[in-house]
Design a protein around this motif. Structure first.
Motif, PDB file in Angstrom:
ATOM      1  N   PRO A  81       0.824  -1.208   0.000  1.00  0.00           N
ATOM      2  CA  PRO A  81       0.000   0.000   0.000  1.00  0.00           C
ATOM      3  C   PRO A  81       0.860   1.262   0.000  1.00  0.00           C
ATOM      4  N   ARG A  82       0.281   2.354  -0.458  1.00  0.00           N
ATOM      5  CA  ARG A  82       1.025   3.624  -0.535  1.00  0.00           C
ATOM      6  C   ARG A  82       1.533   4.072   0.833  1.00  0.00           C
ATOM      7  N   ASP A  83       0.772   3.777   1.879  1.00  0.00           N
ATOM      8  CA  ASP A  83       1.166   4.226   3.219  1.00  0.00           C
ATOM      9  C   ASP A  83       2.005   3.173   3.955  1.00  0.00           C
ATOM     10  N   TRP A  84       2.704   2.313   3.218  1.00  0.00           N
ATOM     11  CA  TRP A  84       3.526   1.252   3.826  1.00  0.00           C
ATOM     12  C   TRP A  84       4.538   1.803   4.839  1.00  0.00           C
ATOM     13  N   PRO A  85       5.257   2.907   4.560  1.00  0.00           N
ATOM     14  CA  PRO A  85       6.200   3.412   5.568  1.00  0.00           C
ATOM     15  C   PRO A  85       5.501   3.762   6.894  1.00  0.00           C
ATOM     16  N   ARG A  86       4.294   4.282   6.826  1.00  0.00           N
ATOM     17  CA  ARG A  86       3.554   4.609   8.047  1.00  0.00           C
ATOM     18  C   ARG A  86       3.148   3.325   8.783  1.00  0.00           C
ATOM     19  N   ILE A  87       2.743   2.312   8.032  1.00  0.00           N
ATOM     20  CA  ILE A  87       2.383   1.028   8.631  1.00  0.00           C
ATOM     21  C   ILE A  87       3.597   0.411   9.316  1.00  0.00           C
ATOM     22  N   VAL A  88       4.751   0.458   8.668  1.00  0.00           N
ATOM     23  CA  VAL A  88       5.988  -0.085   9.248  1.00  0.00           C
ATOM     24  C   VAL A  88       6.288   0.598  10.575  1.00  0.00           C
ATOM     25  N   ARG A  89       6.192   1.922  10.609  1.00  0.00           N
ATOM     26  CA  ARG A  89       6.456   2.653  11.858  1.00  0.00           C
ATOM     27  C   ARG A  89       5.480   2.223  12.957  1.00  0.00           C
ATOM     28  N   ARG A  90       4.213   2.039  12.587  1.00  0.00           N
ATOM     29  CA  ARG A  90       3.202   1.652  13.570  1.00  0.00           C
ATOM     30  C   ARG A  90       3.482   0.255  14.134  1.00  0.00           C
ATOM     31  N   ILE A  91       3.880  -0.694  13.274  1.00  0.00           N
ATOM     32  CA  ILE A  91       4.167  -2.059  13.728  1.00  0.00           C
ATOM     33  C   ILE A  91       5.427  -2.069  14.595  1.00  0.00           C
ATOM     34  N   LYS A  92       6.442  -1.306  14.206  1.00  0.00           N
ATOM     35  CA  LYS A  92       7.658  -1.223  15.028  1.00  0.00           C
ATOM     36  C   LYS A  92       7.344  -0.662  16.409  1.00  0.00           C
ATOM     37  N   ARG A  93       6.479   0.329  16.455  1.00  0.00           N
ATOM     38  CA  ARG A  93       6.091   0.921  17.742  1.00  0.00           C
ATOM     39  C   ARG A  93       5.283  -0.091  18.562  1.00  0.00           C
ATOM     40  N   HIS A 108       4.718 -10.347   6.904  1.00  0.00           N
ATOM     41  CA  HIS A 108       3.330 -10.809   6.820  1.00  0.00           C
ATOM     42  C   HIS A 108       3.278 -12.207   7.436  1.00  0.00           C
ATOM     43  N   ILE A 109       2.479 -12.385   8.467  1.00  0.00           N
ATOM     44  CA  ILE A 109       2.373 -13.676   9.145  1.00  0.00           C
ATOM     45  C   ILE A 109       1.861 -14.727   8.158  1.00  0.00           C
ATOM     46  N   ALA A 110       0.745 -14.432   7.510  1.00  0.00           N
ATOM     47  CA  ALA A 110       0.231 -15.298   6.449  1.00  0.00           C
ATOM     48  C   ALA A 110       0.597 -14.640   5.125  1.00  0.00           C
ATOM     49  N   PRO A 111       1.304 -15.338   4.247  1.00  0.00           N
ATOM     50  CA  PRO A 111       1.718 -14.735   2.984  1.00  0.00           C
ATOM     51  C   PRO A 111       0.514 -14.218   2.194  1.00  0.00           C
ATOM     52  N   GLY A 112       0.731 -13.152   1.473  1.00  0.00           N
ATOM     53  CA  GLY A 112      -0.331 -12.589   0.645  1.00  0.00           C
ATOM     54  C   GLY A 112      -0.377 -11.085   0.769  1.00  0.00           C
ATOM     55  N   ASP A 113      -1.507 -10.528   0.423  1.00  0.00           N
ATOM     56  CA  ASP A 113      -1.647  -9.076   0.389  1.00  0.00           C
ATOM     57  C   ASP A 113      -2.526  -8.533   1.504  1.00  0.00           C
ATOM     58  N   ASP A 114      -2.649  -9.263   2.615  1.00  0.00           N
ATOM     59  CA  ASP A 114      -3.385  -8.764   3.774  1.00  0.00           C
ATOM     60  C   ASP A 114      -2.418  -7.927   4.607  1.00  0.00           C
ATOM     61  N   HIS A 115      -2.576  -6.607   4.538  1.00  0.00           N
ATOM     62  CA  HIS A 115      -1.663  -5.699   5.234  1.00  0.00           C
ATOM     63  C   HIS A 115      -2.250  -5.185   6.543  1.00  0.00           C
ATOM     64  N   SER A 116      -3.212  -5.919   7.117  1.00  0.00           N
ATOM     65  CA  SER A 116      -3.797  -5.500   8.387  1.00  0.00           C
ATOM     66  C   SER A 116      -2.788  -5.722   9.512  1.00  0.00           C
ATOM     67  N   ASP A 117      -2.940  -4.935  10.566  1.00  0.00           N
ATOM     68  CA  ASP A 117      -2.018  -5.044  11.702  1.00  0.00           C
ATOM     69  C   ASP A 117      -1.990  -6.457  12.284  1.00  0.00           C
ATOM     70  N   ALA A 118      -3.124  -7.147  12.270  1.00  0.00           N
ATOM     71  CA  ALA A 118      -3.192  -8.497  12.827  1.00  0.00           C
ATOM     72  C   ALA A 118      -2.355  -9.490  12.023  1.00  0.00           C
ATOM     73  N   ASN A 119      -2.050  -9.168  10.772  1.00  0.00           N
ATOM     74  CA  ASN A 119      -1.265 -10.069   9.921  1.00  0.00           C
ATOM     75  C   ASN A 119       0.188  -9.620   9.788  1.00  0.00           C
TER      76      ASN A 119
END
Length: 101
Positions: A13-25, A50-61
């Motif tokens: 997703p376009r906001d991948w850098p923001r997602i990465v920061r959120r998961i690291k935090r 990604h816990i389960a391979p694929g395109d699910d970019h939710s925090d739970a995955n």
């Protein structure tokens, strides 16, 4: 390179850098992988996985892993995927030359 020939980067997703920061935090900057005895790795987390391979970019995955655990997990997933597409051929059972007629 791991990304060479892959379309994975374009599918992020376009906001991948923001997602990465959120998961690291969320994971407090440490690898969340567990050893067989239940201990957490605890090395600095460098890769969002990604816990389960694929395109699910939710925090739970998503989880934070150190580069060693991420490479190990990715290699295992790649081997499994390759095994599913491998063509199996039955080879003839070899016989001992002395037993041939």
């Amino acid at each position: 390179m791991a990304w060479e020939g892959s379309t994975r980067r374009q599918r992020l997703p376009r906001d991948w850098p923001r997602i990465v920061r959120r998961i690291k935090r969320r994971d407090k900057g440490v690898c969340v992988a567990r050893y067989s005895d239940g201990r957490q790795c605890g090395l600095p987390g460098t890769d969002v996985d990604h816990i389960a391979p694929g395109d699910d970019h939710s925090d739970a995955n998503l989880q934070l892993l150190c580069s060693w655990h991420h490479r190990r997990k990715s290699a295992a997933e790649g081997g499994t995927a390759a095994g599913l597409t491998r063509v199996r051929t039955a080879r003839p059972t070899p016989t001992h030359p002395a037993l041939e007629d």
